[in-house]
Write a protein that holds these residues in place. Sequence first.
Motif, PDB file in Angstrom:
ATOM      1  N   ALA A   1     -22.191  14.676  10.946  1.00  0.00           N
ATOM      2  CA  ALA A   1     -22.318  15.685   9.888  1.00  0.00           C
ATOM      3  C   ALA A   1     -23.778  16.083   9.677  1.00  0.00           C
ATOM      4  N   PHE A   2     -24.675  15.117   9.661  1.00  0.00           N
ATOM      5  CA  PHE A   2     -26.083  15.446   9.445  1.00  0.00           C
ATOM      6  C   PHE A   2     -26.681  16.159  10.652  1.00  0.00           C
ATOM      7  N   LEU A   3     -26.219  15.821  11.846  1.00  0.00           N
ATOM      8  CA  LEU A   3     -26.666  16.572  13.029  1.00  0.00           C
ATOM      9  C   LEU A   3     -26.211  18.028  12.937  1.00  0.00           C
ATOM     10  N   ARG A   4     -24.955  18.228  12.545  1.00  0.00           N
ATOM     11  CA  ARG A   4     -24.439  19.589  12.377  1.00  0.00           C
ATOM     12  C   ARG A   4     -25.190  20.319  11.273  1.00  0.00           C
ATOM     13  N   ALA A   5     -25.419  19.630  10.171  1.00  0.00           N
ATOM     14  CA  ALA A   5     -26.111  20.254   9.044  1.00  0.00           C
ATOM     15  C   ALA A   5     -27.507  20.715   9.459  1.00  0.00           C
ATOM     16  N   PHE A   6     -28.213  19.871  10.198  1.00  0.00           N
ATOM     17  CA  PHE A   6     -29.549  20.259  10.634  1.00  0.00           C
ATOM     18  C   PHE A   6     -29.485  21.401  11.647  1.00  0.00           C
ATOM     19  N   ARG A   7     -28.511  21.314  12.550  1.00  0.00           N
ATOM     20  CA  ARG A   7     -28.363  22.345  13.583  1.00  0.00           C
ATOM     21  C   ARG A   7     -28.108  23.714  12.953  1.00  0.00           C
ATOM     22  N   TYR A   8     -27.297  23.752  11.913  1.00  0.00           N
ATOM     23  CA  TYR A   8     -26.908  25.023  11.296  1.00  0.00           C
ATOM     24  C   TYR A   8     -27.626  25.282   9.965  1.00  0.00           C
ATOM     25  N   PHE A   9     -28.690  24.555   9.723  1.00  0.00           N
ATOM     26  CA  PHE A   9     -29.390  24.683   8.450  1.00  0.00           C
ATOM     27  C   PHE A   9     -29.959  26.082   8.225  1.00  0.00           C
ATOM     28  N   ASP A  10     -30.330  26.766   9.286  1.00  0.00           N
ATOM     29  CA  ASP A  10     -30.851  28.129   9.144  1.00  0.00           C
ATOM     30  C   ASP A  10     -29.792  29.063   8.555  1.00  0.00           C
ATOM     31  N   GLY A  11     -28.520  28.703   8.706  1.00  0.00           N
ATOM     32  CA  GLY A  11     -27.431  29.507   8.147  1.00  0.00           C
ATOM     33  C   GLY A  11     -27.176  29.225   6.674  1.00  0.00           C
ATOM     34  N   PHE A  12     -27.817  28.206   6.127  1.00  0.00           N
ATOM     35  CA  PHE A  12     -27.683  27.888   4.707  1.00  0.00           C
ATOM     36  C   PHE A  12     -28.727  28.686   3.944  1.00  0.00           C
ATOM     37  N   HIS A  13     -28.260  29.598   3.109  1.00  0.00           N
ATOM     38  CA  HIS A  13     -29.175  30.497   2.398  1.00  0.00           C
ATOM     39  C   HIS A  13     -29.182  30.228   0.910  1.00  0.00           C
ATOM     40  N   GLY A  14     -29.175  28.985   0.536  1.00  0.00           N
ATOM     41  CA  GLY A  14     -29.194  28.627  -0.876  1.00  0.00           C
ATOM     42  C   GLY A  14     -27.800  28.312  -1.377  1.00  0.00           C
ATOM     43  N   GLY A  15     -27.693  28.118  -2.643  1.00  0.00           N
ATOM     44  CA  GLY A  15     -26.404  27.733  -3.216  1.00  0.00           C
ATOM     45  C   GLY A  15     -26.343  26.229  -3.382  1.00  0.00           C
ATOM     46  N   ASN A  16     -25.137  25.705  -3.336  1.00  0.00           N
ATOM     47  CA  ASN A  16     -24.898  24.298  -3.593  1.00  0.00           C
ATOM     48  C   ASN A  16     -24.996  23.499  -2.290  1.00  0.00           C
ATOM     49  N   ALA A  17     -26.139  22.884  -2.053  1.00  0.00           N
ATOM     50  CA  ALA A  17     -26.364  22.125  -0.813  1.00  0.00           C
ATOM     51  C   ALA A  17     -25.417  20.937  -0.719  1.00  0.00           C
ATOM     52  N   ARG A  18     -25.101  20.333  -1.851  1.00  0.00           N
ATOM     53  CA  ARG A  18     -24.198  19.176  -1.861  1.00  0.00           C
ATOM     54  C   ARG A  18     -22.809  19.573  -1.383  1.00  0.00           C
ATOM     55  N   ALA A  19     -22.269  20.653  -1.929  1.00  0.00           N
ATOM     56  CA  ALA A  19     -20.941  21.118  -1.513  1.00  0.00           C
ATOM     57  C   ALA A  19     -20.962  21.541  -0.041  1.00  0.00           C
ATOM     58  N   TRP A  20     -22.039  22.184   0.376  1.00  0.00           N
ATOM     59  CA  TRP A  20     -22.177  22.598   1.770  1.00  0.00           C
ATOM     60  C   TRP A  20     -22.143  21.387   2.696  1.00  0.00           C
ATOM     61  N   LEU A  21     -22.907  20.350   2.348  1.00  0.00           N
ATOM     62  CA  LEU A  21     -22.952  19.133   3.162  1.00  0.00           C
ATOM     63  C   LEU A  21     -21.605  18.416   3.161  1.00  0.00           C
ATOM     64  N   LEU A  22     -20.976  18.285   2.000  1.00  0.00           N
ATOM     65  CA  LEU A  22     -19.689  17.589   1.941  1.00  0.00           C
ATOM     66  C   LEU A  22     -18.615  18.324   2.727  1.00  0.00           C
TER      67      LEU A  22
END
Length: 168
Positions: free
Chosen positions: A41-62
């Motif tokens: 999950a953390f590898l995926r999160a880092f890989r696609y982190f550029d696609g995260f444009h704010g909001g709830n990081a916790r919900a996004w990660l979960l």
Amino acid sequence: MLQNRMSRFEQLVMPHLKVAWHLARWLARNDSDAEDVVQEAFLRAFRYFDGFHGGNARAWLLTIVRNAYYDSLPTGLPPEPLDEELGPADWSTNPEQLAERKDDCLQVNTALRRLPAAYREVLILREIADCSYRDIADITGLPEGTVMSRLSRARALLVHYLAQREEK
């Protein structure tokens, strides 16, 4: 650029490592598989982190943790059945009496493990990860009403399992 990305990732995502671990642990039901799920999950999160444009990081990660867990399951496994015929819970069990027992944590953990995955995940997200109904709906891809219904059924079934344990 990479340093800025890593710094932003550490600031927004890393504080949620503990809750990600707890969700993975409850879904996978063992430490080894949970470690694999969290790592993926953390590898995926880092890989696609550029696609995260704010909001709830916790919900996004979960959401990523949940998806990593389900992606790790062998294909063709039937989902755990939901007990849609669950009747009213036996509310006569006094939670204060349960809390006084020495093995309360063991009882609750055992009862949680017995819950079907669909119920267990909404209960864990609400009660342990402290997610809102909206966040749980976003994480699971379910309508908010379904989240509330599953949460109600999960709580009732958990009380039922704990009451069964008390009768023994």
